[in-house]
Design an enzyme around this catalytic site. Structure first.
Site, PDB file in Angstrom:
ATOM      1  N   GLU A 499       5.634 -24.964  25.326  1.00  0.00           N
ATOM      2  CA  GLU A 499       5.741 -23.509  25.094  1.00  0.00           C
ATOM      3  C   GLU A 499       4.833 -23.053  23.954  1.00  0.00           C
ATOM      4  O   GLU A 499       5.204 -22.223  23.126  1.00  0.00           O
ATOM      5  CB  GLU A 499       7.199 -23.099  24.829  1.00  0.00           C
ATOM      6  CG  GLU A 499       8.062 -23.165  26.076  1.00  0.00           C
ATOM      7  CD  GLU A 499       9.425 -22.526  25.882  1.00  0.00           C
ATOM      8  OE1 GLU A 499       9.611 -21.791  24.899  1.00  0.00           O
ATOM      9  OE2 GLU A 499      10.303 -22.757  26.727  1.00  0.00           O
ATOM     10  N   GLY A 500       3.624 -23.577  23.944  1.00  0.00           N
ATOM     11  CA  GLY A 500       2.661 -23.255  22.898  1.00  0.00           C
ATOM     12  C   GLY A 500       2.706 -24.305  21.815  1.00  0.00           C
ATOM     13  O   GLY A 500       3.639 -24.360  21.023  1.00  0.00           O
TER      14      GLY A 500
END
Length: 819
Positions: A499-500
């Site tokens: 998620e990043g």
């Protein structure tokens, strides 16, 4: 008299700037001063200074004249140096909302807004689910079996998850879902993660970025009516394909494509897309029945219009669609949740498969960013906080049970230090998590805060687990069913990466997006650069520019005087033991905002590539937010005196980090005079914030070494095993050790020997004979020592390999030796 008048002019101007008075008010004040100076027959120099000031300020209050003389020239230069913003960057910037982060960027946060935020809390239905199905699921899970033997959750756990609708926490009840709040969702993830990361990830992914959330936000009524009930009851197991081999963190660079064309669907020629994709790292892909897919849509034949590149699009694709390839697995380190690639070759789908229908073609990136704005604040922060809470529970207990040199290892100062870090970080992490969840449940979608939370809480969890491993020593590094830390230690990079990736999140997203979204003037200035109406653009730029100048000057004055007084010129919104920390945050907010504007002025558009400076400022923003969350938590929990050491440790650690990172930023401002001037204004008393003291660290560490309400609040929401598994034995040993501590002291005083697993029977018999203890107490002491040894022992396995049963990864655990 002239000196007094000069001082009055200077002080009055600073007062007005400090309070952000309008330019007109400052001009009127200067005019009145000049008139008074003439009437009092002050020196010509003072009158001349006043007259020139009135002329300049008066001119600047006349907006058409101001634009002609000043603003238009600056605007022309601004348009030339303003960097281009891509469509994907613009959509990311526009996603979600701003909340308390905008108050931090204001330089003078409105504390009432924070303190008026509701207290966190679960509904009766959510708490019943935590106490019932979640507790029951935790009892089914054994991490050693799941990760080392089966490489999967047990079949009964999969069935239970589906039957109890764990995959439907975000789906409304009208579609058969649980319809939980963000707090309820996070509470489930947190408790599961404290027992099994594999189970937590399995449950949290369908309730985060994926088909369910995208359907609820953007799906057509037909899609919602068909898919949401099937997702809720487990008939459909979803996954979402975003990451490609050639496009990781830069997901917008994906090469996965969908070509608008006509094809045969259910025996009829239909308008649709022919897809080709190659995705990896997709959680639940090996067992998914429904794939959410992000791809770039193209219309080379103009079937939909004149535009060829339509943009990123999201679609739902059943796994049994011809051309779809699913089933292979990746094996994430330290865990066994289902994760793998998904591929498709010449897969034809009708337009109805696009989430939201044909009208949503090309809107996929905005849809994803909107979903991440909220979802990123729930799952991974819950996972990180669960890890920290378990480190607090297990490290404190182990440090109290384990003895070296005849005393518990937790009483050594060298061990107190990591214990204090674990406890202080846990308190701060949980405070930030809960505050953000309440904001989500109030309808906010704070994209900057969600990125900040994901980064900070997964990094803090890494610190906690590393500290826990140091405290446990050999216990933590020997694999086996009795090791409750090893898998958590190995799995840390997963949350850091997904998620990043945290490096990207820290260096490019948190401050890079935060300063644009939350700064009161910067985005307004940037928006004027692309406006077609030049006159309107110049007018709006003029208002934004002079608002920005006033804002910067105010923060400069506030930073200096609040730094001199430790925030003493401001008023705390509460009157308690932590009141002065509110005032210090007021100072640090002003210093942060002042240095932000200096950095932007020095680097201009080139700041986009100053990732190290951006990362430092991201840390400052993060710790300002978490410090505010700590203060809010202390209020929400009723200001318990036992929690004061935890709150003070967290606040002092954050203040010290903020100070050091801001000083680090000023070090790179190129001009030596600017460096010294900026640092002096931000910290006129020098480095005035110290890290937590050793004495405070000792008080915090002792919280983990005893059974107190403060410890119980710190580890609340985690799974408390009552079985004879690794953590269950630890819990029993901890309770027994504390219960018999005073009795052991009496024996030590009488016989000058420390009770151990190897002499407890002898010493207790002597104490029994001397009338120091009774039989029940003697048995309790021996039982405590037996449990302590069972916890301290590590696993051993048959060797050489031929002694191991064929096909066995199912290695037996050595039974703990008797005391």
């Amino acid at each position: 008299m002239n000196w007094l008048l000069a001082l009055f002019l200077f002080a009055g101007t600073l007062f007005l700037v400090y309070h952000r008075s309008s330019l007109l008010v400052v001009a009127l004040f200067t005019a009145l001063f000049t008139a008074g100076a003439i009437w009092l027959k002050a020196s010509m120099l003072l009158i001349l200074i006043g007259a020139i000031s009135v002329l300049i300020l008066g001119t600047l209050t006349i907006r058409p004249l101001r634009r002609f003389l000043v603003t238009n020239h600056i605007f022309s230069l601004f348009q030339k140096v303003m960097p281009n913003i891509s469509d994907t960057e613009r959509e990311a910037l526009e996603a979600g909302t701003v909340w308390w982060d905008s108050e931090l960027f204001s330089g003078r946060p409105k504390w009432k807004k924070l303190l008026d935020t509701p207290k966190p809390g679960l509904s009766e239905r959510e708490q019943a689910f935590i106490d019932g199905p979640v507790e029951e699921l935790c009892k089914m899970l054994n991490s050693w079996e799941i990760i080392e033997q089966k490489r999967d959750l047990p079949p009964e756990a999969w069935e239970f998850i589906k039957a109890q609708r764990f995959f439907s926490m975000i789906i409304p009840e009208q579609y058969g879902g649980l319809g939980f709040s963000a707090q309820g969702n996070s509470a489930v993830v947190t408790k599961l993660a404290s027992c099994s990361v594999t189970a937590a990830v399995t449950v949290m992914v369908p309730n985060s970025l994926g088909p369910g959330e995208l359907l609820m936000e953007f799906g057509t009524d037909e899609q919602k009516q068909y898919y949401l009930p099937r997702l809720a009851d487990g008939r459909e197991v979803p996954c979402f394909g975003l990451t490609s081999p050639a496009a990781g963190s830069d997901a917008a660079s994906m090469v996965d494509s969908g070509i608008v064309c006509k094809g045969i669907y259910q025996g009829e020629e239909t308008l649709g897309l022919r897809l080709n994709w190659d995705k990896r790292y997709i959680t639940l892909a090996p067992v998914a029945t429904l794939i959410g897919l992000a791809f770039k849509a193209y219309d080379p034949d103009g079937l939909l219009g004149d535009e060829e590149n339509l943009g990123i699009t999201c679609a739902l694709i059943p796994v049994d669609t011809p051309g779809v390839e699913n089933g292979n697995r990746h094996f994430p380190i330290g865990s066994a949740f289902m994760n793998g690639p998904t591929r498709g070759q010449d897969v034809f789908i009708p337009m109805d498969y696009i989430i939201g229908g044909q009208a949503r073609i090309g809107q996929g990136w905005r849809m994803l960013m909107q979903s991440l704005a909220a979802g990123r604040a729930i799952s991974l922060p819950g996972l990180g906080t669960a890890g920290a809470k378990m480190c607090s529970r297990t490290s404190g207990a182990y440090a109290r049970i384990r003895r070296q040199f005849k005393i518990p290892v937790g009483y050594f100062e060298g061990v107190e230090e990591p214990l204090a870090r674990i406890a202080g970080n846990t308190y701060r992490m949980d405070a930030a998590r809960l505050l953000t969840l309440v904001a989500l449940d109030q309808g906010e979608k704070p994209s900057v805060l969600s990125a900040l939370l994901k980064y900070q809480l997964t990094e803090a969890n890494r610190q906690c687990v590393n500290d826990a491993m140091d405290i446990h020593g050999g216990k933590g590094i020997i694999q086996g069913p009795n090791n409750y830390l090893g898998h958590a230690y190995m799995a840390i990079p997963i949350a850091i990466t997904v998620e990043g990736a945290n490096i990207l999140t820290r260096c490019m997203i948190v401050f890079g997006q935060g300063v644009i979204r939350c700064h009161p003037w910067l985005l307004k200035e940037m928006q004027t650069a692309g406006m077609e109406d030049e006159q309107k653009a110049a007018q709006q730029f003029d208002r934004a520019l002079f608002g920005h100048i006033g804002y910067t000057l105010s923060n400069m004055v506030r930073s200096f005087f609040l730094g001199l007084t430790n925030g003493g010129l401001t008023r705390a919104p509460v009157d308690n033991e932590l009141s002065h920390y509110y005032r210090r945050i007021n100072h640090l907010c002003a210093a942060f905002c002042f240095i932000n504007d200096i950095v932007l002025a020095v680097f201009g558009g080139g700041f986009k590539f100053k990732e190290k400076i951006s990362g430092r400022l991201a840390d400052v923003l993060s710790h300002l937010y978490m410090a505010c969350a700590v203060l809010k938590r202390f209020e929400d929990t009723g200001r318990p005196e036992e929690d004061l050491p935890l709150a003070r440790w967290a606040l002092r650690d954050s203040f010290y980090t903020i100070q050091e990172q801001l000083v680090g930023v000023t070090r790179h401002l190129r001009n030596p005079l600017l460096i010294l001037g900026t640092r002096f204004i931000a910290f006129p008393r020098g480095r005035q914030y110290d890290p937590p003291s050793d004495y405070l660290g000792k008080r915090v560490a002792r919280i983990l070494l005893g059974n107190s309400q403060a410890r119980n609040r710190l580890i609340a929401g985690t799974y408390h095993s009552q079985a004879d598994d690794a953590t269950g034995l630890l819990n029993k040993a901890f309770v027994a050790t504390l219960a018999t501590a005073d009795l052991e002291k009496q024996i030590r005083a009488a016989f000058k020997q420390v009770v151990s697993p190897y002499n407890c029977e002898q010493l207790t018999e002597q104490a029994l004979a001397a009338g120091i203890i009774d039989r029940t107490q003697a048995d309790a002491i021996c039982e405590a020592q037996r449990l302590a040894l069972a916890v301290i022992n590590v696993d051993e396995f048959p060797w050489p390999p031929e002694q191991i049963d064929e096909g066995a990864r199912d290695l037996p655990s050595a039974a703990p030796k008797a005391a």
